[in-house]
Design a protein around this motif. Sequence first.
Motif, PDB file in Angstrom:
ATOM      1  N   GLU A  25      -2.962  32.997  -7.867  1.00  0.00           N
ATOM      2  CA  GLU A  25      -1.572  32.542  -7.856  1.00  0.00           C
ATOM      3  C   GLU A  25      -0.843  32.896  -6.562  1.00  0.00           C
ATOM      4  OE1 GLU A  25       0.594  30.813 -10.048  1.00  0.00           O
ATOM      5  OE2 GLU A  25      -1.349  30.141 -10.764  1.00  0.00           O
ATOM      6  N   GLU A  26      -1.163  34.048  -5.979  1.00  0.00           N
ATOM      7  CA  GLU A  26      -0.476  34.480  -4.763  1.00  0.00           C
ATOM      8  C   GLU A  26      -0.751  33.550  -3.581  1.00  0.00           C
ATOM      9  OE1 GLU A  26      -4.546  36.105  -4.667  1.00  0.00           O
ATOM     10  OE2 GLU A  26      -3.020  36.077  -6.218  1.00  0.00           O
ATOM     11  N   ALA A  27      -1.799  32.766  -3.671  1.00  0.00           N
ATOM     12  CA  ALA A  27      -2.168  31.848  -2.594  1.00  0.00           C
ATOM     13  C   ALA A  27      -1.866  30.393  -2.962  1.00  0.00           C
ATOM     14  CB  ALA A  27      -3.647  32.019  -2.264  1.00  0.00           C
ATOM     15  N   ALA A  28      -0.939  30.175  -3.869  1.00  0.00           N
ATOM     16  CA  ALA A  28      -0.664  28.826  -4.380  1.00  0.00           C
ATOM     17  C   ALA A  28      -0.398  27.777  -3.295  1.00  0.00           C
ATOM     18  CB  ALA A  28       0.482  28.870  -5.385  1.00  0.00           C
ATOM     19  N   PRO A  29       0.374  28.078  -2.222  1.00  0.00           N
ATOM     20  CA  PRO A  29       0.576  27.046  -1.194  1.00  0.00           C
ATOM     21  C   PRO A  29      -0.731  26.636  -0.511  1.00  0.00           C
ATOM     22  CG  PRO A  29       2.190  28.792  -0.966  1.00  0.00           C
ATOM     23  CD  PRO A  29       1.182  29.262  -1.976  1.00  0.00           C
ATOM     24  N   PHE A  30      -1.631  27.590  -0.317  1.00  0.00           N
ATOM     25  CA  PHE A  30      -2.923  27.297   0.306  1.00  0.00           C
ATOM     26  C   PHE A  30      -3.839  26.564  -0.669  1.00  0.00           C
ATOM     27  CE2 PHE A  30      -1.067  30.855   2.527  1.00  0.00           C
ATOM     28  CZ  PHE A  30      -1.140  30.399   3.835  1.00  0.00           C
ATOM     29  N   LYS A  31      -3.692  26.885  -1.936  1.00  0.00           N
ATOM     30  CA  LYS A  31      -4.435  26.188  -2.982  1.00  0.00           C
ATOM     31  C   LYS A  31      -4.088  24.700  -2.955  1.00  0.00           C
ATOM     32  CE  LYS A  31      -5.521  26.956  -7.817  1.00  0.00           C
ATOM     33  NZ  LYS A  31      -5.410  27.937  -8.880  1.00  0.00           N
ATOM     34  N   VAL A  32      -2.798  24.394  -2.866  1.00  0.00           N
ATOM     35  CA  VAL A  32      -2.343  23.005  -2.776  1.00  0.00           C
ATOM     36  C   VAL A  32      -2.893  22.355  -1.505  1.00  0.00           C
ATOM     37  CG1 VAL A  32      -0.302  21.539  -2.434  1.00  0.00           C
ATOM     38  CG2 VAL A  32      -0.262  23.364  -4.155  1.00  0.00           C
ATOM     39  N   PHE A  33      -2.778  23.048  -0.383  1.00  0.00           N
ATOM     40  CA  PHE A  33      -3.245  22.503   0.901  1.00  0.00           C
ATOM     41  C   PHE A  33      -4.721  22.126   0.850  1.00  0.00           C
ATOM     42  CE2 PHE A  33      -5.342  23.172   4.986  1.00  0.00           C
ATOM     43  CZ  PHE A  33      -4.627  22.317   5.804  1.00  0.00           C
ATOM     44  N   TRP A  34      -5.585  23.070   0.507  1.00  0.00           N
ATOM     45  CA  TRP A  34      -7.027  22.818   0.548  1.00  0.00           C
ATOM     46  C   TRP A  34      -7.463  21.786  -0.476  1.00  0.00           C
ATOM     47  CZ3 TRP A  34      -9.596  23.693   4.656  1.00  0.00           C
ATOM     48  CH2 TRP A  34      -9.282  24.759   5.482  1.00  0.00           C
ATOM     49  N   ARG A  70       6.932  26.037  -0.819  1.00  0.00           N
ATOM     50  CA  ARG A  70       6.503  27.090   0.119  1.00  0.00           C
ATOM     51  C   ARG A  70       5.543  26.534   1.174  1.00  0.00           C
ATOM     52  NH1 ARG A  70       7.659  30.638   3.424  1.00  0.00           N
ATOM     53  NH2 ARG A  70       6.199  32.356   3.661  1.00  0.00           N
ATOM     54  N   ALA A  71       4.643  25.643   0.771  1.00  0.00           N
ATOM     55  CA  ALA A  71       3.714  25.021   1.720  1.00  0.00           C
ATOM     56  C   ALA A  71       4.469  24.233   2.790  1.00  0.00           C
ATOM     57  CB  ALA A  71       2.721  24.129   0.986  1.00  0.00           C
ATOM     58  N   LYS A  72       5.576  23.598   2.403  1.00  0.00           N
ATOM     59  CA  LYS A  72       6.423  22.897   3.375  1.00  0.00           C
ATOM     60  C   LYS A  72       7.080  23.898   4.320  1.00  0.00           C
ATOM     61  CE  LYS A  72       7.913  19.284   0.162  1.00  0.00           C
ATOM     62  NZ  LYS A  72       9.106  18.690  -0.475  1.00  0.00           N
ATOM     63  N   GLU A  73       7.601  24.980   3.762  1.00  0.00           N
ATOM     64  CA  GLU A  73       8.305  25.992   4.562  1.00  0.00           C
ATOM     65  C   GLU A  73       7.413  26.615   5.632  1.00  0.00           C
ATOM     66  OE1 GLU A  73      11.336  27.508   1.012  1.00  0.00           O
ATOM     67  OE2 GLU A  73       9.646  28.771   1.600  1.00  0.00           O
ATOM     68  N   GLU A 130       3.862  18.221   5.068  1.00  0.00           N
ATOM     69  CA  GLU A 130       5.084  17.594   5.568  1.00  0.00           C
ATOM     70  C   GLU A 130       6.220  17.658   4.540  1.00  0.00           C
ATOM     71  OE1 GLU A 130       5.591  15.906   8.824  1.00  0.00           O
ATOM     72  OE2 GLU A 130       4.024  17.439   8.980  1.00  0.00           O
ATOM     73  N   PRO A 131       7.471  17.627   5.023  1.00  0.00           N
ATOM     74  CA  PRO A 131       8.638  17.669   4.128  1.00  0.00           C
ATOM     75  C   PRO A 131       8.679  16.532   3.108  1.00  0.00           C
ATOM     76  CG  PRO A 131       9.315  18.130   6.371  1.00  0.00           C
ATOM     77  CD  PRO A 131       7.869  17.712   6.435  1.00  0.00           C
ATOM     78  N   ALA A 132       8.045  15.419   3.370  1.00  0.00           N
ATOM     79  CA  ALA A 132       8.051  14.285   2.438  1.00  0.00           C
ATOM     80  C   ALA A 132       7.152  14.517   1.221  1.00  0.00           C
ATOM     81  CB  ALA A 132       7.605  13.019   3.155  1.00  0.00           C
ATOM     82  N   SER A 133       6.393  15.586   1.204  1.00  0.00           N
ATOM     83  CA  SER A 133       5.474  15.868   0.095  1.00  0.00           C
ATOM     84  C   SER A 133       6.221  16.165  -1.201  1.00  0.00           C
ATOM     85  CB  SER A 133       4.589  17.066   0.442  1.00  0.00           C
ATOM     86  OG  SER A 133       3.790  16.791   1.568  1.00  0.00           O
ATOM     87  N   ASN A 134       5.579  15.811  -2.315  1.00  0.00           N
ATOM     88  CA  ASN A 134       6.115  16.109  -3.646  1.00  0.00           C
ATOM     89  C   ASN A 134       4.952  16.270  -4.616  1.00  0.00           C
ATOM     90  OD1 ASN A 134       5.437  13.454  -4.789  1.00  0.00           O
ATOM     91  ND2 ASN A 134       7.059  12.702  -3.429  1.00  0.00           N
ATOM     92  N   ASN A 135       5.247  16.413  -5.898  1.00  0.00           N
ATOM     93  CA  ASN A 135       4.201  16.671  -6.889  1.00  0.00           C
ATOM     94  C   ASN A 135       3.217  15.517  -7.072  1.00  0.00           C
ATOM     95  OD1 ASN A 135       5.980  18.826  -7.214  1.00  0.00           O
ATOM     96  ND2 ASN A 135       5.546  18.995  -9.380  1.00  0.00           N
ATOM     97  N   ARG A 136       3.570  14.348  -6.610  1.00  0.00           N
ATOM     98  CA  ARG A 136       2.677  13.184  -6.744  1.00  0.00           C
ATOM     99  C   ARG A 136       2.024  12.755  -5.442  1.00  0.00           C
ATOM    100  NH1 ARG A 136       4.856   8.461 -10.188  1.00  0.00           N
ATOM    101  NH2 ARG A 136       2.678   7.930  -9.896  1.00  0.00           N
ATOM    102  N   CYS A 137       2.548  13.214  -4.319  1.00  0.00           N
ATOM    103  CA  CYS A 137       1.995  12.807  -3.028  1.00  0.00           C
ATOM    104  C   CYS A 137       2.141  13.932  -2.007  1.00  0.00           C
ATOM    105  CB  CYS A 137       2.693  11.544  -2.528  1.00  0.00           C
ATOM    106  SG  CYS A 137       2.011  10.931  -0.973  1.00  0.00           S
ATOM    107  N   ILE A 138       1.014  14.466  -1.579  1.00  0.00           N
ATOM    108  CA  ILE A 138       1.011  15.488  -0.543  1.00  0.00           C
ATOM    109  C   ILE A 138       0.738  14.794   0.786  1.00  0.00           C
ATOM    110  CG2 ILE A 138      -0.109  17.592   0.292  1.00  0.00           C
ATOM    111  CD1 ILE A 138       1.490  17.923  -2.368  1.00  0.00           C
ATOM    112  N   VAL A 139       1.612  15.039   1.749  1.00  0.00           N
ATOM    113  CA  VAL A 139       1.520  14.380   3.052  1.00  0.00           C
ATOM    114  C   VAL A 139       1.174  15.420   4.108  1.00  0.00           C
ATOM    115  CG1 VAL A 139       2.746  12.974   4.742  1.00  0.00           C
ATOM    116  CG2 VAL A 139       3.300  12.750   2.304  1.00  0.00           C
TER     117      VAL A 139
END
Length: 98
Positions: free
Chosen positions: A22-31, A67-70, A75-84
């Motif tokens: 859980e502590e790595a959630a932004p990286f989890k989303v990225f990879w 957090r991944a955006k921050e 990218e800032p346009a990312s959301n729960n349905r589309c990661i950019v």
Amino acid sequence: MEQDWIYVNPSRAKNWALAMGEEAAPFKVFWFCLADADENQRAEYEHGELAKLLGMTHQRLTAAIKRAKEIGLIEPASNNRCIVFGPRVRTNVREVNE
């Protein structure tokens, strides 16, 4: 000037992501999403699909994306349905045999 790059096997990227805590959630989303991204630098999912695939609640996924955006992973346009992914991340460039 030559660009630095790394090829990441999509199935391995997903395995890395799913093994992260859980502590790595932004990286989890990225990879995880990097493995699904198309030639337009986007990984698209149905409503609720990404949270389910990552084993996260909707709220936790939203916080991880924020957090991944921050920190500049997506990218800032990312959301729960589309990661950019931004221009520094090249996705779906070529296939490489394992």
